[in-house]
Design a protein around this motif. Structure first.
Motif, short mmCIF file in Angstrom:
data_model
loop_
_atom_site.label_atom_id
_atom_site.label_comp_id
_atom_site.label_asym_id
_atom_site.label_seq_id
_atom_site.Cartn_x
_atom_site.Cartn_y
_atom_site.Cartn_z
N GLN A 127 -7.29 -8.38 2.58
CA GLN A 127 -8.54 -9.13 2.63
C GLN A 127 -8.30 -10.51 3.24
O GLN A 127 -9.00 -10.93 4.17
N ASP A 179 -4.52 -5.12 -1.72
CA ASP A 179 -5.90 -5.29 -1.25
C ASP A 179 -6.19 -6.76 -0.95
O ASP A 179 -6.79 -7.09 0.08
N GLN A 188 0.85 -1.20 0.00
CA GLN A 188 0.00 0.00 0.00
C GLN A 188 0.88 1.24 0.00
O GLN A 188 0.65 2.20 -0.75
#
Lengths: 200, 200
Positions: free
Chosen positions: B53, B49, A52
């Motif tokens: 998750q 992501d 990220q």
């Protein structure tokens, strides 16, 4: 790639994405994902955060094409490195390789590839116009073409040398790699090493 | 591992974490990270992501040890798979391999390793007590030991068989792998295949 696990869509998705990385295929991606699940707080979560972070901050230096977190990278903005030498490399990986060797003290210019008629990559697809700009604005005394000894690399080197009249243009020496044994070297390398032999 | 790039701490951190994955070392981690940066919206951000998750949702099935997103995994909760057969596997990777073969219709039990005197792994470190519980509560007619043909795997198989009196315990057949050529097989496999020969 179809379903690889037993019904967990998130896992299938993660495996499919991991399998896109160079050096990983479906099998090693599965192995990596199982490892990630086992080391959830030690590897999985930190890795997700690091991705990220890099995704949010890393971009290309507007001057040289290096990866960095600002408009201009650390190397371009370091006064110490304004030696007048610019090393032209194909890719950021090559820049990193030169930095690891800790021998070059000047600045870089990352082309982003090599000229290639087959792949329709011309000078404007690479960062060649920007290189010519830099030579006009920065106080450049020498351009070192640190490109691969491949046909495309050498074609690119000759093209760039032609575009820079009045500037000293050099290229990396060709010869026997350090630790290399003659028996294992190809004919081209031996020829180059012999032609460029030095007096001891 | 020291500094590998040119001063971007986020990148160094990401490369160091990637290098911890099985099958990747420092060099291939650098290559993977450069690939991620180039494919930022296509791979890097979706991968981050997907990891978040999986990190947030994936856990172990309380019944069998499979990875899943609920307390009980899809296989354990599927009525169709209550065939009375339990396949005992060493690891989730083995469960995935059996599911890919699409031949086993029963349920699984993931041990989480094999018994190993050297590594001080006894029955309580594995999911063996839970297996014995399941045999009392689920309507189990057959336990299939799908463990590796290694010394530790076979030791574990014999130990489990001893713990389950009154239950049919079977193990996977040993023999020539499909597509295998005799010339390339080891003596042990040929011996096992000959001893277990079948009438045509």
């Amino acid at each position: 790639m179809g379903k690889m696990t037993n019904g967990t869509e998130d896992l299938d998705n993660l495996i499919a994405l991991m399998a896109k990385l160079p050096g990983l295929g479906p099998r090693s991606a599965r192995r990596a994902v199982l490892h990630l699940i086992k080391k959830r707080s030690l590897v999985l979560l930190p890795l997700a955060d690091a991705m990220q972070q890099v995704g949010a901050t890393v971009r290309e230096c507007l001057n040289c094409g290096n990866v960095c977190t600002a408009d201009i990278c650390d190397i371009c903005s370091a006064d110490k490195r304004a030696t007048g030498q610019i090393a032209v490399v194909e890719d950021v990986a090559d820049l990193w390789a030169m930095e690891r060797a800790q021998v070059f003290k000047g600045r870089y210019h990352v082309l982003g590839g090599t000229l290639s008629a087959l792949d329709a990559i011309g000078p404007d697809e690479l960062r060649i116009p920007k290189l010519i700009d830099r030579i006009k604005t920065e106080n450049v005394t020498e351009v070192i073409l640190a490109l691969g000894a491949t046909i495309d690399g050498q074609t690119t080197a000759h093209y760039i040398a032609d575009q820079l009249p009045g500037i000293t243009v050099t290229s990396l020496a060709q010869g026997v790699p350090v630790g290399g044994e003659l028996d294992y070297l190809d004919d081209g390398t031996i020829t180059a090493a012999l032609n460029a032999r030095k007096a001891l």
